[in-house]
Design a protein around this motif. Structure first.
Motif, PDB file in Angstrom:
ATOM      1  N   VAL A  71      81.015  99.294  60.360  1.00  0.00           N
ATOM      2  CA  VAL A  71      81.070  99.735  58.955  1.00  0.00           C
ATOM      3  C   VAL A  71      81.907 100.999  58.889  1.00  0.00           C
ATOM      4  O   VAL A  71      81.683 101.955  59.637  1.00  0.00           O
ATOM      5  CB  VAL A  71      79.665 100.005  58.386  1.00  0.00           C
ATOM      6  N   LYS A  90      84.274 103.727  56.034  1.00  0.00           N
ATOM      7  CA  LYS A  90      84.396 104.181  54.650  1.00  0.00           C
ATOM      8  C   LYS A  90      85.851 104.480  54.338  1.00  0.00           C
ATOM      9  O   LYS A  90      86.533 105.168  55.101  1.00  0.00           O
ATOM     10  CB  LYS A  90      83.544 105.429  54.423  1.00  0.00           C
ATOM     11  N   ARG A 150      83.153 101.459  50.882  1.00  0.00           N
ATOM     12  CA  ARG A 150      82.535 101.045  52.133  1.00  0.00           C
ATOM     13  C   ARG A 150      83.037  99.672  52.547  1.00  0.00           C
ATOM     14  O   ARG A 150      82.992  98.716  51.780  1.00  0.00           O
ATOM     15  CB  ARG A 150      81.015 101.020  51.967  1.00  0.00           C
TER      16      ARG A 150
END
Length: 246
Positions: A193, A195, A201
């Protein structure tokens, strides 16, 4: 010349009430307010036990007295250990409480904050002297340690010109919360993950290896077999009709 009759609203009347207990100082304050507004004021000096302005249902007595006296302003004074010399001001609309303001008196031995706003306090000698006099006047006894519970008000002095200073007095309330000392928690890293400042995101999804040999062939699907059988029957039936016409 014709004169039309018009209705003029009456001035707002003030209702002055005494609580269950009222100190001598508060009685003088309420009496002074009544004498200043004698023409448009009604005072009830009898003790009122049922008035609790900030409690649920405690405003019914105030609304009753407002309806009885036709008053739209309220001045209520009470005295207790928790709230000494307590003065409440309020407005009433259509005989219902519109808003209430509670004045908290300074505590004995409290230390006030002072805020001096404006460059004139540093450049004008007269205002420099005024600043020193105000600090000496309200400083009181010199102490080494200060309890924050004793800091219950602030004086805001604003110099709008070299000769004019506005002074405003406000009450402070210290609440028992630890939010100001709470440290921000470090965000835990989440696998796959990221950003992005534009897209926000983003996440990556990994698919397992596809084993093509084990996939079901389209010829083995039951639905397709059924469709082929039906199509074959229709085709055979049409041939029979051509061979054996009626």
């Amino acid at each position: 010349m014709w004169l039309e009759k018009c209705s003029v609203a009456n001035g707002k009347k003030s209702l002055i009430l005494h609580g269950t207990k009222t100190s001598a100082v508060l009685k003088l304050v309420l009496s002074d307010i009544y004498h200043q507004k004698r023409d448009n004021a009604v005072e009830y000096t009898k003790k009122n036990d049922s008035i609790q302005p900030f409690e649920s249902g405690g405003e019914s007595s105030l609304e009753f007295f407002s309806l009885k006296t036709d008053c739209s302003l309220i001045v209520y004074g009470s005295h207790s250990k928790k709230r000494p010399n307590n003065l409440i001001l309020g407005r009433i609309y259509d005989h219902h409480i519109y808003d209430l303001v509670e004045k908290l008196p300074p505590k004995l031995g409290s230390k006030p904050f002072f805020a001096f706003v404006g460059e004139h306090f540093e450049s004008v000698e007269e205002l420099k002297h005024l600043k020193e006099v105000l600090l000496d006047l309200f400083r009181g006894e010199v102490i080494e340690n200060l309890n924050l519970a004793g800091v219950d008000r602030i004086y805001l002095c604003t110099a709008i010109s070299p000769t004019t200073v506005y002074m405003m007095h406000c009450a402070l309330c210290l609440k028992r919360k630890k939010l100001c000392m709470k440290m921000a928690e470090h965000a835990k890293k989440v696998k796959n993950v990221t950003k992005d400042p534009v897209q926000g995101r983003l996440g990556k999804v990994y698919m397992p290896d596809q084993q093509v040999g084990k996939l079901i062939s389209s010829n083995d699907i039951k639905g397709l077999k059924r469709e082929r059988r039906e199509a074959k029957k229709i085709k055979e039936h049409s041939k029979k009709q051509k061979i054996n016409p009626e």
